[in-house]
Design a protein around this motif. Structure first.
Motif, PDB file in Angstrom:
ATOM      1  N   LEU A   1      -0.213  -2.343  -4.941  1.00  0.00           N
ATOM      2  CA  LEU A   1       0.191  -3.415  -5.846  1.00  0.00           C
ATOM      3  C   LEU A   1       1.617  -3.819  -5.521  1.00  0.00           C
ATOM      4  CD1 LEU A   1       1.110  -2.174  -9.448  1.00  0.00           C
ATOM      5  CD2 LEU A   1       1.031  -0.673  -7.468  1.00  0.00           C
TER       6      LEU A   1
ATOM      7  N   THR B   1      -1.337  -6.829 -13.179  1.00  0.00           N
ATOM      8  CA  THR B   1      -2.522  -6.987 -12.346  1.00  0.00           C
ATOM      9  C   THR B   1      -3.702  -7.434 -13.220  1.00  0.00           C
ATOM     10  OG1 THR B   1      -2.647  -4.568 -12.496  1.00  0.00           O
ATOM     11  CG2 THR B   1      -1.864  -5.506 -10.439  1.00  0.00           C
TER      12      THR B   1
ATOM     13  N   ALA C   1      -4.038  -8.693  -7.335  1.00  0.00           N
ATOM     14  CA  ALA C   1      -5.084  -7.777  -6.886  1.00  0.00           C
ATOM     15  C   ALA C   1      -4.498  -6.377  -6.727  1.00  0.00           C
ATOM     16  CB  ALA C   1      -5.672  -8.248  -5.558  1.00  0.00           C
ATOM     17  N   MET C   2      -5.245  -5.380  -7.129  1.00  0.00           N
ATOM     18  CA  MET C   2      -4.760  -4.000  -6.997  1.00  0.00           C
ATOM     19  C   MET C   2      -5.925  -3.061  -6.780  1.00  0.00           C
ATOM     20  SD  MET C   2      -5.558  -1.888  -9.822  1.00  0.00           S
ATOM     21  CE  MET C   2      -6.258  -2.146 -11.459  1.00  0.00           C
ATOM     22  N   VAL C   3      -5.595  -1.890  -6.230  1.00  0.00           N
ATOM     23  CA  VAL C   3      -6.515  -0.762  -6.238  1.00  0.00           C
ATOM     24  C   VAL C   3      -5.680   0.492  -6.392  1.00  0.00           C
ATOM     25  CG1 VAL C   3      -6.580  -0.460  -3.716  1.00  0.00           C
ATOM     26  CG2 VAL C   3      -8.501   0.316  -5.126  1.00  0.00           C
TER      27      VAL C   3
ATOM     28  N   TRP D   1     -16.064  -3.375  -8.171  1.00  0.00           N
ATOM     29  CA  TRP D   1     -15.325  -4.139  -9.169  1.00  0.00           C
ATOM     30  C   TRP D   1     -15.455  -5.620  -8.868  1.00  0.00           C
ATOM     31  CZ3 TRP D   1     -13.268  -1.162 -13.007  1.00  0.00           C
ATOM     32  CH2 TRP D   1     -13.121   0.204 -12.733  1.00  0.00           C
TER      33      TRP D   1
ATOM     34  N   MET E   1     -14.987  -0.169  -2.875  1.00  0.00           N
ATOM     35  CA  MET E   1     -14.083   0.788  -2.243  1.00  0.00           C
ATOM     36  C   MET E   1     -14.761   2.148  -2.176  1.00  0.00           C
ATOM     37  SD  MET E   1     -11.199   1.501  -0.772  1.00  0.00           S
ATOM     38  CE  MET E   1     -10.030   0.178  -1.133  1.00  0.00           C
TER      39      MET E   1
ATOM     40  N   ALA F   1     -11.414   5.302  -7.815  1.00  0.00           N
ATOM     41  CA  ALA F   1     -10.890   4.067  -7.214  1.00  0.00           C
ATOM     42  C   ALA F   1     -11.003   2.967  -8.266  1.00  0.00           C
ATOM     43  CB  ALA F   1     -11.668   3.692  -5.960  1.00  0.00           C
TER      44      ALA F   1
ATOM     45  N   SER G   1      -9.892  -0.796  -9.886  1.00  0.00           N
ATOM     46  CA  SER G   1      -9.422  -2.102  -9.446  1.00  0.00           C
ATOM     47  C   SER G   1      -9.544  -3.110 -10.584  1.00  0.00           C
ATOM     48  CB  SER G   1     -10.204  -2.556  -8.212  1.00  0.00           C
ATOM     49  OG  SER G   1      -9.623  -3.718  -7.648  1.00  0.00           O
ATOM     50  N   ASN G   2      -9.491  -4.399 -10.238  1.00  0.00           N
ATOM     51  CA  ASN G   2      -9.525  -5.480 -11.217  1.00  0.00           C
ATOM     52  C   ASN G   2     -10.946  -5.767 -11.694  1.00  0.00           C
ATOM     53  OD1 ASN G   2      -7.524  -6.194  -8.818  1.00  0.00           O
ATOM     54  ND2 ASN G   2      -6.577  -6.958 -10.676  1.00  0.00           N
TER      55      ASN G   2
ATOM     56  N   TRP H   1       0.857  -1.187   0.000  1.00  0.00           N
ATOM     57  CA  TRP H   1       0.000   0.000   0.000  1.00  0.00           C
ATOM     58  C   TRP H   1       0.891   1.233   0.000  1.00  0.00           C
ATOM     59  CZ3 TRP H   1      -5.379   0.071  -0.123  1.00  0.00           C
ATOM     60  CH2 TRP H   1      -5.978   1.322   0.025  1.00  0.00           C
TER      61      TRP H   1
ATOM     62  N   LEU I   1     -14.591  -6.156  -4.937  1.00  0.00           N
ATOM     63  CA  LEU I   1     -14.199  -5.008  -4.138  1.00  0.00           C
ATOM     64  C   LEU I   1     -15.241  -3.908  -4.232  1.00  0.00           C
ATOM     65  CD1 LEU I   1     -12.113  -3.335  -2.476  1.00  0.00           C
ATOM     66  CD2 LEU I   1     -11.150  -2.599  -4.675  1.00  0.00           C
TER      67      LEU I   1
END
Length: 471
Positions: free
Chosen positions: A165, A305, A230-232, A219, A191, A199, A201-202, A155, A189
């Motif tokens: 990531l 990702t 996994a990412m954000v 997402w 968020m 925000a 993500s995947n 993070w 997710l």
């Protein structure tokens, strides 16, 4: 990624009870399971404490809230899993975040934390094969991993938001997880961030809702995903959403990067490059596509990702860079859909992605695959330590993994011929789709398809540091 620079013990107990008569029944034997703790690591030779044993995760469902003003992350993780042994307790990976409450199948469970290990003890044991749901309420100020060799990840807080990531680990800095590619799972997710902040993500974007000055982005990635994928990305981004081949295409570029600048130009080729690679590797494996270009100098890499690669700024300082886009998109097949079984096999990810760069260079008229191979072969530092097929934990992002790995792919193509090689690519990505595989699996498939014995080839290219003969 693209960078810039089991043993068991069987116990048998024999009881001698003497002679029994018809009036004396034999002693009853207990069928109660012997519950025991899951292992504090999945057993990867390079990173023994990554992941955990005793269960298999089916899916993560995260409902989180992040406030960039104070850097606090709070929320709930719902984890569905199946026990692989009779569990008395089990571990999850979670770094520097505090757990407030845990339930297993709706019943309060106890938990304890030590380092990056969260131990959950349910009220009752979980039998082998039993599906169970763990809900964890947690929060705190997430932090990054510092690693001089492998790069910063986890993070990464910034004034506008954060980027989460990294490889080989990152997920445990923002949610409780079985943090190893061997345990792939679906991912959802929600968020919630301040209104006006993006925000990303995947997977497939879902409904977005705003209330009280906050916006919730949703997402969903329905294909099994390795946790490090996994990412954000939270902050100020120009987000473009479209459809390609009936699937959502989401491209996000930091507002700090130029409008229609090199990053935007490069990511705009995502659909075209994906379509080309599909002619070589088979159908694109996921329900969404796209990319994110960040403006954070700490991120000196691009990472595959799942369904939406993230690109660090260094790749676009010299202009548009289609090669890195081809590299990360190739990973959607090699590394994401077909994930590694253990980190030693990372050349399977990076070697094929490097080869994909050569394919795209040839397709776009810049250089033939042969010329790209020759350039690497002639300039490669052959005396450096580390084998491509067993580089060591500190060298998983070395030249051997990427460049020697790419040369291995080309040498294999030359050894078995284009027809067999094309069949190998298609079968590999279809038969191992959504799963895991290792080097032995690739060798076995290549030998089966070609009818050739390939031990000498792989020994020379993968498991040696010597300079092999030019194929």
């Amino acid at each position: 990624m693209r960078r810039t620079g089991v043993a068991g013990v069987l116990c048998v107990v024999l009881a001698v009870t003497g002679c029994s008569t018809d009036d004396e029944p034999a002693p009853a034997t207990s069928s109660a399971p012997a519950f025991g703790p899951g292992a504090e690591g999945i057993g990867d030779p390079y990173f023994p404490k990554y992941g955990n044993g005793g269960y298999d995760v089916a899916g993560y469902d995260l409902k989180l809230r992040y406030d960039p003003r104070d850097g606090k992350l709070t929320g709930t993780a719902t984890i569905t899993a199946t026990a692989k042994q009779d569990l008395s307790r089990f571990n999850l990976d979670l770094s520097k975040l505090a757990v407030r409450n845990v339930t297993v199948d709706g019943v309060r469970a106890s938990s304890s934390a030590a380092g990056a290990e969260l131990t959950v003890t349910p009220a009752a044991g979980i039998r082998t094969g039993q599906a169970f749901t763990t809900v964890i309420e947690y929060g705190g100020e997430p932090s990054q991993f510092h690693n001089a060799v492998l790069g910063d990840g986890g993070w990464l807080k910034n004034p506008q938001g954060a980027v989460a990531l990294g490889q080989p680990e990152s997920a445990s800095t923002w949610f409780p997880v079985n943090d190893h590619p061997r345990d792939k799972a679906t991912f959802k997710l929600e968020m919630t961030v301040p209104e006006g902040v993006e925000a990303i993500s995947n997977g497939v974007p879902g409904p977005r809702r705003s209330t009280g000055g906050w916006t919730t982005w949703t997402w969903s990635e329905s294909a099994p995903m390795a946790s490090y994928l996994a990412m954000v990305v939270i902050g100020q981004y120009r987000v473009t959403t479209s459809t390609h081949n009936g699937k959502p295409m989401v491209v996000a570029v930091s507002e700090k990067l130029p409008v229609n600048g090199p990053a935007a130009q490069s990511l705009a080729r995502t659909a075209e490059i994906t379509d080309f690679l599909a002619t070589k590797f088979g159908p694109y494996p996921f329900d969404a596509n796209g990319g994110v270009a960040v403006d954070d100098q700490r991120i000196g890499y691009a990472l595959e990702t799942q369904s939406r690669p993230v690109y660090g700024p260094a790749f676009f300082t010299g202009g548009a860079n289609e090669g890195v886009v081809a590299h990360e998109l190739a990973h959607q097949w090699f590394g994401d859909s077909v994930a590694l079984e253990k980190w030693q096999d990372i050349w399977l990810n990076e070697g094929f992605a490097t080869y994909a760069e050569w394919l795209w260079a040839e397709h776009s008229g810049r250089a033939s695959v042969q010329a790209s191979f020759d350039n690497v072969y002639n300039s490669y530092p052959w005396n450096q330590p580390g084998e491509a097929g067993n580089p060591g934990a500190s060298r998983i992002f070395s030249h051997a993994v990427y460049q020697r790995g790419g040369m291995t792919v080309f040498a294999l193509r030359k050894a078995i011929g284009d027809q067999a090689f094309d069949q190998l690519l298609q079968r590999w990505t279809s038969e191992h789709k959504d799963g895991n595989a290792d080097t032995d699996d690739l060798i076995a498939m290549a030998e089966e398809i070609s009818g050739k014995q390939l031990d000498d080839l792989f020994q020379a290219w993968l498991f040696s540091t010597e300079k092999p003969a030019r194929p």
